[in-house]
Write an enzyme that holds these catalytic residues in place. Sequence first.
Site, PDB file in Angstrom:
ATOM      1  N   PHE A  80      35.918  34.880  -9.292  1.00 21.63           N
ATOM      2  CA  PHE A  80      35.697  34.840 -10.744  1.00 21.63           C
ATOM      3  C   PHE A  80      35.348  36.205 -11.334  1.00 21.63           C
ATOM      4  CE2 PHE A  80      34.795  29.953 -11.190  1.00 21.63           C
ATOM      5  CZ  PHE A  80      36.140  29.715 -10.992  1.00 21.63           C
ATOM      6  N   ASN A 101      33.803  39.294  -3.228  1.00 25.76           N
ATOM      7  CA  ASN A 101      34.490  40.565  -3.515  1.00 25.76           C
ATOM      8  C   ASN A 101      34.499  40.913  -5.003  1.00 25.76           C
ATOM      9  OD1 ASN A 101      36.310  38.451  -3.957  1.00 25.76           O
ATOM     10  ND2 ASN A 101      38.106  39.692  -3.462  1.00 25.76           N
ATOM     11  N   ASP A 143      41.641  29.312  -4.111  1.00 20.94           N
ATOM     12  CA  ASP A 143      41.665  30.778  -3.992  1.00 20.94           C
ATOM     13  C   ASP A 143      42.051  31.387  -5.349  1.00 20.94           C
ATOM     14  OD1 ASP A 143      41.506  33.341  -2.991  1.00 20.94           O
ATOM     15  OD2 ASP A 143      43.343  33.236  -1.822  1.00 20.94           O
TER      16      ASP A 143
HETATM   17  O1  DOR Z   1      45.613  37.050  -2.827  1.00 18.85           O
HETATM   18  C1  DOR Z   1      44.399  37.154  -2.743  1.00 18.85           C
HETATM   19  N1  DOR Z   1      43.672  37.650  -3.755  1.00 18.85           N
HETATM   20  N2  DOR Z   1      43.781  36.803  -1.607  1.00 18.85           N
HETATM   21  C2  DOR Z   1      42.475  37.059  -1.396  1.00 18.85           C
HETATM   22  O2  DOR Z   1      41.979  36.707  -0.364  1.00 18.85           O
HETATM   23  C3  DOR Z   1      41.703  37.805  -2.398  1.00 18.85           C
HETATM   24  C4  DOR Z   1      42.252  37.553  -3.729  1.00 18.85           C
HETATM   25  C5  DOR Z   1      41.648  38.434  -4.816  1.00 18.85           C
HETATM   26  O3  DOR Z   1      40.425  38.546  -4.860  1.00 18.85           O
HETATM   27  O4  DOR Z   1      42.411  38.955  -5.619  1.00 18.85           O
END
Ligand code: DOR
Length: 443
Positions: free
Chosen positions: A61, A92, A298
């Site tokens: 988010f 992240n 995801d």
């Molecule tokens: O495609 C992805 N985008 N896989 C991930 O594991 C991280 C995510 C992102 O944070 O953009």
Amino acid sequence: MKTLIKNARVVTPTGIESVSVLVDGDKIAAMDVAVQTVADVTVDAAGLFLIPGVIDDQVHFRDPGLTHKEDLATASRACAKGGVTTFLEMPNTVPPAITQALLDEKLALAAEKSLVNYGFYIGATPDNIDEISAAKNTPGIKIFIGSSTGNLLVDEQEALERIFAETTLPITAHCEDEATVRANAKKYANSTDVSDHSRIRDHAAAIVATRRAMDLAFRHNHRFHVLHVSTGAETELLADHRGLITAEACPHHLLLNVDDYARLGTLAQANPSLKTAEDSQQLWQALLDERIQVVATDHAPHTLEEKRQPFPKAPSGVPCIENSLALMLNEVNRGRCTLEQVIHWMCDAPARVWDIVDKGRIVEGYDADLVLVDLGRTAQVRNEEQLTKCGWSPWDGEKLTGWPVRTWVMGCEVFCEGKLDTSRPGRAAKFDHARGGYWATAE
Ligand code: DOR
């Protein structure tokens, strides 16, 4: 405040029943009450299904730090519209959530901004073992065994051994083998063809990393959840769970495949990459026979401008949070699965995997996180109508049958037929890790 949801169709262990549910404050107070029971608000739910709110255990988010893509207010509105009443968010962000202090900051931000319930993983680094072993108020520890968006990465064996040996929280990981991905990337260093993304992040990368993480989990007797499984070969590994391993599949891996690059280009670029139609078919089979237990999104928003850069500049990730339930209900209508299975994969199983207290089922005493679903409604996914800040969906233009129409979070109605109430009742989900996870709570 009391709400009576009258004559809803509810999936019960003995089949589909017409039930009237009484919500008192933030709890489900009673099931199957007389329809003439007096409440402050009465909802006639005849012809609609009442299901537990969706718990999405893998979302990004972007708050704090990347709020031009998404933030906790926009994302949680998208959740309310999509029937998602609890989300578990990945570390992240910027800065990454790798200490208790940073985790607490995210919890405080969500308390201020979120319309739905929330939880945040703590991210592992090669040297934050003290933080992750003492972390509180979190579903668990997230390891990027392969790198993705952001710079969180732990791929040294010694560091991984320590994490599995010295921590007790459940662990989850992004499983793509870094060495394999780097070696493949060299081979395609000059490529501008997005379908090479699936040759760089290939089958071997996913299988090697998932096997490695499962081996760590078995040797250290540590609970482990495999995020976004993308290959049929991983589903074969997952047959051997030993009461420790659970896994998740995402709508984009279930419903899109490498053939979709021709239509969607870099919009379909995600990590793990899309694989073949046969892999998608094998993921479905693994869900149906419980080698995969959870469906989560995801949700990884990037702006259209960022995504429309040519390969390999475009970032990886697809947004999905406000359409995931509708996408799966559409599959119910297509006959691929049952509503009961969707409820299991999206509500009950994630609650059990992450030891979430009082969520994931419609039973007396549980939190009143509820969604009314119209299984017969057909509507189109349209970019212009997306509430996610990034404002697009890879399913733009697709007609789906089966949509959430009303959503309650802790007894408060947050979404009703296109309208949001943004008074923000979202609360921190509670995790009781002594429960022991999915397999320990199997009935
Ligand atoms: O495609 C992805 N985008 N896989 C991930 O594991 C991280 C995510 C992102 O944070 O953009």
